[in-house]
Design a protein around this motif. Sequence first.
Motif, PDB file in Angstrom:
ATOM      1  N   ASP A  38       0.801  -1.221   0.000  1.00 23.51           N
ATOM      2  CA  ASP A  38       0.000   0.000   0.000  1.00 23.51           C
ATOM      3  C   ASP A  38       0.835   1.272   0.000  1.00 23.51           C
ATOM      4  N   VAL A  39       2.139   1.188  -0.262  1.00 23.69           N
ATOM      5  CA  VAL A  39       2.989   2.390  -0.296  1.00 23.69           C
ATOM      6  C   VAL A  39       2.673   3.160  -1.565  1.00 23.69           C
ATOM      7  N   ARG A  40       2.282   4.442  -1.410  1.00 24.67           N
ATOM      8  CA  ARG A  40       1.938   5.279  -2.559  1.00 24.67           C
ATOM      9  C   ARG A  40       3.092   6.166  -3.013  1.00 24.67           C
ATOM     10  N   LEU A  41       3.966   6.542  -2.059  1.00 23.78           N
ATOM     11  CA  LEU A  41       5.011   7.519  -2.410  1.00 23.78           C
ATOM     12  C   LEU A  41       6.309   7.165  -1.693  1.00 23.78           C
ATOM     13  N   LEU A  42       7.415   7.274  -2.452  1.00 25.32           N
ATOM     14  CA  LEU A  42       8.763   7.100  -1.893  1.00 25.32           C
ATOM     15  C   LEU A  42       9.339   8.483  -1.642  1.00 25.32           C
ATOM     16  N   PHE A  43       9.583   8.819  -0.361  1.00 24.47           N
ATOM     17  CA  PHE A  43      10.157  10.108   0.029  1.00 24.47           C
ATOM     18  C   PHE A  43      11.573   9.821   0.528  1.00 24.47           C
ATOM     19  N   THR A  44      12.593  10.139  -0.315  1.00 21.88           N
ATOM     20  CA  THR A  44      13.961   9.700  -0.002  1.00 21.88           C
ATOM     21  C   THR A  44      14.960  10.843  -0.116  1.00 21.88           C
ATOM     22  N   ASP A  45      15.971  10.758   0.743  1.00 26.83           N
ATOM     23  CA  ASP A  45      17.104  11.679   0.633  1.00 26.83           C
ATOM     24  C   ASP A  45      17.899  11.315  -0.633  1.00 26.83           C
ATOM     25  N   VAL A  46      18.608  12.298  -1.199  1.00 31.52           N
ATOM     26  CA  VAL A  46      19.371  12.041  -2.437  1.00 31.52           C
ATOM     27  C   VAL A  46      20.693  11.360  -2.123  1.00 31.52           C
ATOM     28  N   VAL A  47      21.446  11.910  -1.168  1.00 30.37           N
ATOM     29  CA  VAL A  47      22.779  11.387  -0.856  1.00 30.37           C
ATOM     30  C   VAL A  47      22.697  10.604   0.439  1.00 30.37           C
ATOM     31  N   MET A  48      23.051   9.291   0.338  1.00 26.68           N
ATOM     32  CA  MET A  48      22.996   8.427   1.514  1.00 26.68           C
ATOM     33  C   MET A  48      24.199   7.492   1.497  1.00 26.68           C
ATOM     34  N   PRO A  49      24.615   7.019   2.672  1.00 24.54           N
ATOM     35  CA  PRO A  49      25.729   6.062   2.725  1.00 24.54           C
ATOM     36  C   PRO A  49      25.276   4.676   2.284  1.00 24.54           C
ATOM     37  N   GLY A  50      26.227   3.781   2.123  1.00 22.67           N
ATOM     38  CA  GLY A  50      25.897   2.398   1.793  1.00 22.67           C
ATOM     39  C   GLY A  50      25.983   2.083   0.321  1.00 22.67           C
ATOM     40  N   GLY A  51      26.333   3.058  -0.524  1.00 22.27           N
ATOM     41  CA  GLY A  51      26.526   2.774  -1.940  1.00 22.27           C
ATOM     42  C   GLY A  51      25.305   2.975  -2.799  1.00 22.27           C
ATOM     43  N   MET A  52      24.103   3.183  -2.202  1.00 24.19           N
ATOM     44  CA  MET A  52      22.896   3.379  -3.010  1.00 24.19           C
ATOM     45  C   MET A  52      22.318   4.750  -2.695  1.00 24.19           C
ATOM     46  N   PHE A  53      22.408   5.658  -3.686  1.00 19.86           N
ATOM     47  CA  PHE A  53      21.849   6.993  -3.528  1.00 19.86           C
ATOM     48  C   PHE A  53      20.367   6.968  -3.869  1.00 19.86           C
ATOM     49  N   GLY A  54      19.717   8.122  -3.599  1.00 18.21           N
ATOM     50  CA  GLY A  54      18.284   8.230  -3.831  1.00 18.21           C
ATOM     51  C   GLY A  54      17.857   7.919  -5.257  1.00 18.21           C
ATOM     52  N   PRO A  55      18.515   8.455  -6.306  1.00 24.01           N
ATOM     53  CA  PRO A  55      18.086   8.154  -7.680  1.00 24.01           C
ATOM     54  C   PRO A  55      18.120   6.664  -8.002  1.00 24.01           C
ATOM     55  N   GLU A  56      19.154   5.936  -7.545  1.00 27.87           N
ATOM     56  CA  GLU A  56      19.215   4.503  -7.811  1.00 27.87           C
ATOM     57  C   GLU A  56      18.114   3.762  -7.055  1.00 27.87           C
ATOM     58  N   LEU A  57      17.852   4.199  -5.821  1.00 28.49           N
ATOM     59  CA  LEU A  57      16.753   3.608  -5.058  1.00 28.49           C
ATOM     60  C   LEU A  57      15.436   3.821  -5.789  1.00 28.49           C
ATOM     61  N   ALA A  58      15.231   5.033  -6.322  1.00 31.81           N
ATOM     62  CA  ALA A  58      13.986   5.317  -7.043  1.00 31.81           C
ATOM     63  C   ALA A  58      13.862   4.437  -8.276  1.00 31.81           C
ATOM     64  N   ARG A  59      14.997   4.215  -8.990  1.00 30.15           N
ATOM     65  CA  ARG A  59      14.937   3.383 -10.196  1.00 30.15           C
ATOM     66  C   ARG A  59      14.507   1.956  -9.867  1.00 30.15           C
ATOM     67  N   GLN A  60      15.133   1.368  -8.826  1.00 35.52           N
ATOM     68  CA  GLN A  60      14.784  -0.007  -8.480  1.00 35.52           C
ATOM     69  C   GLN A  60      13.381  -0.095  -7.876  1.00 35.52           C
ATOM     70  N   ALA A  61      13.000   0.937  -7.126  1.00 35.53           N
ATOM     71  CA  ALA A  61      11.665   0.919  -6.508  1.00 35.53           C
ATOM     72  C   ALA A  61      10.574   0.987  -7.567  1.00 35.53           C
ATOM     73  N   THR A  62      10.746   1.828  -8.580  1.00 36.19           N
ATOM     74  CA  THR A  62       9.726   1.935  -9.631  1.00 36.19           C
ATOM     75  C   THR A  62       9.694   0.691 -10.511  1.00 36.19           C
ATOM     76  N   MET A  63      10.809  -0.062 -10.539  1.00 41.30           N
ATOM     77  CA  MET A  63      10.765  -1.338 -11.251  1.00 41.30           C
ATOM     78  C   MET A  63       9.890  -2.337 -10.491  1.00 41.30           C
ATOM     79  N   LEU A  64       9.940  -2.270  -9.127  1.00 43.58           N
ATOM     80  CA  LEU A  64       9.073  -3.141  -8.326  1.00 43.58           C
ATOM     81  C   LEU A  64       7.622  -2.659  -8.351  1.00 43.58           C
TER      82      LEU A  64
END
Length: 742
Positions: free
Chosen positions: A666-692
Amino acid sequence: MSLRTRLLILVIAAMLVPAILVGLRFMQNRASEIDAALANLAASADDIASDLGEKIQGTAQLHYGLARARDLDTRDKAACSAFLSDVREEYPQFTGILTIDPDGHLFCDSLRTNRTLDLNDRGYFKEVKTLQGVVAVEPVFGRLTGLSVLQIAYPVRSETGALKFVLLASFNLNKFAEFHDKRLLAEKDILFVDAKGTVLAAPKGGGWSVPVGGSIAGSDLFRFAAAPDGEPFREVTAGGGRTRIWGVARSPAIRKAGLYILVGRSKDVLVAAANRRLYEDMAILAVASLLLLGGLWILTTVSIGRQVGRLAAMAKRLGRGDLSARIPEPHPGGELGGLMTLLNSTAESLEQQRAAIADLSHKLSQSQKMEAMGQLTGGVAHDFNNLLTVILGNSEHLADRLAGNKELHRIANDIATAAERGSDLTRSLLAFARKQPLRPREIDIAEQVTGMKQLLRRTLGEHIESSFTFAPDLWLASVDPGQLATAVLNLVLNARDAMPDGGKLMVEVSNASLGETDIDVNGEARPGDYVMLSVKDTGSGMSSEVLGRAFEPFFTTKEVGKGTGLGLSMVYGFARQSGGLVQMQSEPGQGSVVRLFFPRLATPPSEDPPPAEQTVTQADHETILLVEDDDMVRAYIENELRTLGYRVITASNGPAALELLRQSDDVRLLFTDVVMPGGMFGPELARQATMLRPDLKVLFTSGYSQDPVKTPDGIDARILTKPFRRQDLAAMLRSALAARPR
């Protein structure tokens, strides 16, 4: 091996060929001289034979005259002998002149010996009895004198042809040989041999062992002399080991008479003259070669060695890094002079290149310093914005809770105001770092500046005169109008502060085409077409040291409290982030000029964007996946989202957010920071999330970022810049949720 030695070796090698040729020529001359000397031997023998033939002919004429003398036509022996004695006195070349009766007995003679001789056994007598009008010749030893003579007999006949008597003249061969020996200066040996090999006249010099009267019959020399058609000369080695070269007369008349005339010479003496000439010529050649080598040595020492030394001295200076080294004039002609000129030109070019490299190094260092400062200030601004987000949000929350307490409500508002001022400071830092959010539009920069005239004049004050110049047909540029206004205002404020006692400010906008030689404050060239905005003042100006640091953040020459040092830094970052560049010129007492260049817009202006859709801020209990690595910021935003009526799921990094997304439908919106530690930034997270979840909406937030953020596959998403107020957050959330599906 030194250059001079190498040159001398080359010269010697070059001289060897002509020297060898000259030497061969000298050897040929020697051989020619020896051949000439050999030919001279045969010629001398022929000359002697020719002279002897003339003597025989003269004797025949004498006999012809005597045959008619009445003094001989008598039987008075004494009178006849006396007459012949007188004749012989006139012709000393004869040992004797005599007459022979037809019976072969001596009648009278010039020696008056009164001897009786029977000459019938003589060959010449036998021959002459058969002759008429000619002489018979035979070499013999005279019976009266014992000397070697050439007997010349002539038949005297009566008118009837009967033999009356024989006239005989004995030609002295020894005196004849001595005469020619003197004529030849005793340089040659003269040898007379009869047909039997008996020596009639022997050489006077040493080395000859066979005496007169001895025989050489059977020897190699005699065989050479007797050969009818042999070679003209021959080498003969005597018993003592001495070698002579002999030439023989080939006169047929003399050889027929049984006389062989040979002329010889010691081989050593014969070749000595040729050898001496050869030695003299070789000595002259050696002296000439030594003189030439000496001259070349001096030449190489003076004209080459000295010049090479000058070249070597300069090369050493260049090797030590002294690029100011030069070879002074005058330079010699030819290749060495050309090399000196080339070396000087090379040193000058290297010196210029070193200066250019030093200049480029300085500019690169300046550019790297500015870039490093940009990275540092950008990072500081990002972290500071995270803190300000919490401070501003909580101050708003406190203000709402303390609305009934005026004093505490005022304090909460002061906290919010201070946070907003801190936000302005971070925007200046982000402008320098070229990471501020820009909203460029296609504008006419001159029109934008025209709208600021009144503001700028009020800012300058009445003590400063201002002028504005706009070129016709200005190109359009894509620039953020608000940031442009801020940049112009910063430049005008700096100019005002540089003219406390008044002056003149000139603002100019024009088209400009930059080339490779037009560089910015970092020494970089960016050729192209630009719209130039220039701000020039007549203020105090800056020294070169101050000018080099003018764009550094927080660098200022103003008094404490009168400047942050971020004005020019913000201008620099804004121009570079807009794709342009900055130039600045200033000298103490001459004022300053700052030029901003914005790229010319190549495409025509686009239509005005449609008005934004009206959005509502009321939540509809949608579920939001919040991803933020900062704990305080994440807690604050989560609280604000819940206050706005949203259901919230939180994660501190990208992988954790993806796992939560897989578990919740039921998640409607991804609200994410752009720069994050761990090797995955916000844009990459958005790309994989929209694929799911292809229908998932995305909203970014960041302490610095440009708008919009584009993921690698082209996903467009809105961005909310930190710090933000609750109202801004609510409006951006509703706008993102209400956006049409992609």
